[in-house]
Design a protein around this motif. Structure first.
Motif, short mmCIF file in Angstrom:
data_model
loop_
_atom_site.label_atom_id
_atom_site.label_comp_id
_atom_site.label_asym_id
_atom_site.label_seq_id
_atom_site.Cartn_x
_atom_site.Cartn_y
_atom_site.Cartn_z
N LEU A 4 29.38 31.82 -60.00
CA LEU A 4 29.38 32.55 -58.73
C LEU A 4 30.22 31.84 -57.68
O LEU A 4 30.87 32.47 -56.86
N GLU A 5 30.22 30.51 -57.73
CA GLU A 5 31.01 29.74 -56.77
C GLU A 5 32.50 30.03 -56.93
O GLU A 5 33.25 30.05 -55.95
N TYR A 6 32.95 30.26 -58.17
CA TYR A 6 34.37 30.48 -58.44
C TYR A 6 34.72 31.94 -58.66
O TYR A 6 35.82 32.24 -59.14
N SER A 7 33.82 32.86 -58.32
CA SER A 7 34.12 34.29 -58.45
C SER A 7 33.49 35.02 -57.26
O SER A 7 33.35 34.43 -56.19
N THR A 8 33.11 36.26 -57.46
CA THR A 8 32.52 37.05 -56.39
C THR A 8 31.17 37.58 -56.86
O THR A 8 30.89 37.65 -58.08
N GLY A 40 34.31 46.75 -70.65
CA GLY A 40 34.23 47.06 -69.22
C GLY A 40 34.03 45.82 -68.37
O GLY A 40 34.66 45.67 -67.31
N SER A 41 33.17 44.92 -68.83
CA SER A 41 32.95 43.68 -68.08
C SER A 41 34.21 42.82 -68.04
O SER A 41 34.54 42.23 -67.00
N MET A 42 34.92 42.74 -69.17
CA MET A 42 36.16 41.96 -69.21
C MET A 42 37.23 42.58 -68.30
O MET A 42 37.94 41.88 -67.58
N LEU A 43 37.33 43.91 -68.32
CA LEU A 43 38.33 44.58 -67.49
C LEU A 43 38.06 44.34 -66.02
O LEU A 43 38.98 44.03 -65.25
N LEU A 44 36.79 44.47 -65.62
CA LEU A 44 36.44 44.27 -64.21
C LEU A 44 36.69 42.84 -63.78
O LEU A 44 37.10 42.58 -62.64
N SER A 45 36.47 41.89 -64.68
CA SER A 45 36.57 40.48 -64.31
C SER A 45 38.00 39.96 -64.26
O SER A 45 38.36 39.21 -63.36
N PHE A 46 38.82 40.36 -65.22
CA PHE A 46 40.13 39.73 -65.37
C PHE A 46 41.29 40.59 -64.89
O PHE A 46 42.39 40.07 -64.70
N TYR A 47 41.08 41.88 -64.72
CA TYR A 47 42.19 42.73 -64.27
C TYR A 47 42.12 42.90 -62.75
O TYR A 47 41.09 43.31 -62.22
N HIS A 48 43.19 42.58 -62.09
CA HIS A 48 43.27 42.73 -60.64
C HIS A 48 44.44 43.65 -60.32
O HIS A 48 45.59 43.23 -60.32
N GLY A 49 44.12 44.90 -60.07
CA GLY A 49 45.16 45.89 -59.80
C GLY A 49 45.49 45.97 -58.32
O GLY A 49 45.27 45.03 -57.54
N ASP A 77 36.78 34.15 -45.47
CA ASP A 77 38.13 33.70 -45.18
C ASP A 77 38.35 32.24 -45.53
O ASP A 77 39.41 31.84 -46.00
N SER A 78 37.32 31.42 -45.30
CA SER A 78 37.48 29.97 -45.49
C SER A 78 37.45 29.56 -46.95
O SER A 78 37.89 28.47 -47.29
N SER A 79 36.93 30.41 -47.84
CA SER A 79 36.77 29.99 -49.24
C SER A 79 37.51 30.88 -50.22
O SER A 79 37.22 30.85 -51.40
N SER A 80 38.45 31.66 -49.75
CA SER A 80 39.16 32.56 -50.67
C SER A 80 39.98 31.79 -51.69
O SER A 80 40.28 32.29 -52.77
N ASN A 81 40.33 30.54 -51.39
CA ASN A 81 41.11 29.74 -52.34
C ASN A 81 40.27 29.20 -53.48
O ASN A 81 40.78 28.68 -54.45
N ASN A 82 38.91 29.29 -53.34
CA ASN A 82 38.02 28.77 -54.36
C ASN A 82 37.96 29.64 -55.60
O ASN A 82 37.47 29.23 -56.62
N PHE A 86 39.67 33.02 -64.11
CA PHE A 86 39.11 32.74 -65.43
C PHE A 86 37.83 31.92 -65.38
O PHE A 86 36.85 32.27 -66.04
N LEU A 87 37.81 30.83 -64.63
CA LEU A 87 36.69 29.89 -64.69
C LEU A 87 35.37 30.54 -64.26
O LEU A 87 34.35 30.38 -64.95
N GLY A 88 35.38 31.26 -63.15
CA GLY A 88 34.15 31.88 -62.67
C GLY A 88 33.54 32.86 -63.67
O GLY A 88 32.37 32.71 -64.05
N PRO A 89 34.30 33.87 -64.14
CA PRO A 89 33.75 34.78 -65.14
C PRO A 89 33.32 34.08 -66.43
O PRO A 89 32.32 34.45 -67.04
#
Length: 201
Positions: A92-96, A143-152, A172-177, A181-184
């Motif tokens: 969760l720290e490295y994703s959304t 579906g889970s893989m598509l949602l996680s790794f594809y950014h359209g 805004d302060s943590s968008s670089n985190n 790949f790592l988070g999912p």
């Protein structure tokens, strides 16, 4: 009538609470709390909240603690409670929160695959039920893989009228985190760790 819809309503409320937990946990980590500290606090508060109920309501009905039961409790606590939460909150720290919630849907699919490999589940690929299981597993994982790794492309939706300045500043302060790949991957590892706990039911 009400009794028929109560289980469905309860599960909807559980999912709403789970989504809220994801969002508040993400905000806590983005404000400086470490995932391992968050896991420790969750374990401490869960013991405080459930121990009185277990002591007063189930102390006369609980089975005698034997070595096999103690080993199963140890295995479930290490994998289903501790490792699951550690991997989940690191992911969760490295994703959304959205990706973390979506990848939790992998749990039934991974359970089915491992149960089939261990011959605990009869696939029956030539039957309609077996084909439905396999197709459902493929759709779930895909579906889970598509949602996680594809950014359209970004879809321009009307901006919400609800603004929480604290959440916006944390975002805004943590968008670089965030990584693609790592988070999912860590959230998927948490699903695998949760299987011993999940299969007890």
């Amino acid at each position: 009538m009400l009794g028929d819809i109560m289980p469905c309503l309860a599960m909807v409320l559980v999912q709403v609470g789970f989504a809220g937990m994801n969002i508040t946990s993400k905000l806590a980590m983005e404000s400086g709390m470490k995932p391992l500290v968050l896991v420790a606090y969750r374990q401490i508060f869960s013991v405080i909240a459930t121990a009185p109920f277990a002591f007063f309501m189930e102390r006369k009905t609980r089975p005698r603690i034997t070595m096999p039961i103690l080993f199963q409790l140890f295995l479930c606590s290490i994998t289903g409670a501790t490792a699951n939460q550690v991997f989940y909150f690191l992911g969760l720290e490295y994703s959304t929160p959205t990706i973390a919630c979506a990848l939790n849907n992998l749990l039934p699919a991974v359970t089915f695959v491992l149960a089939a490999l261990c011959r605990l589940e009869n696939v029956g690929i030539r039957t309609a039920a077996g084909q439905a299981k396999v197709i459902g597993t493929v759709v779930c994982v895909g579906g889970s893989m598509l949602l996680s790794f594809y950014h359209g492309h970004i879809i321009d939706i009307k901006e919400s009228s609800i603004h929480w300045q604290y959440a916006e500043s944390m975002n805004d302060s943590s968008s670089n985190n965030r990584t693609n790949f790592l988070g999912p991957f860590l959230v998927m590892a948490s699903c695998v760790c949760n299987i011993p706990n999940f299969s007890k039911f």
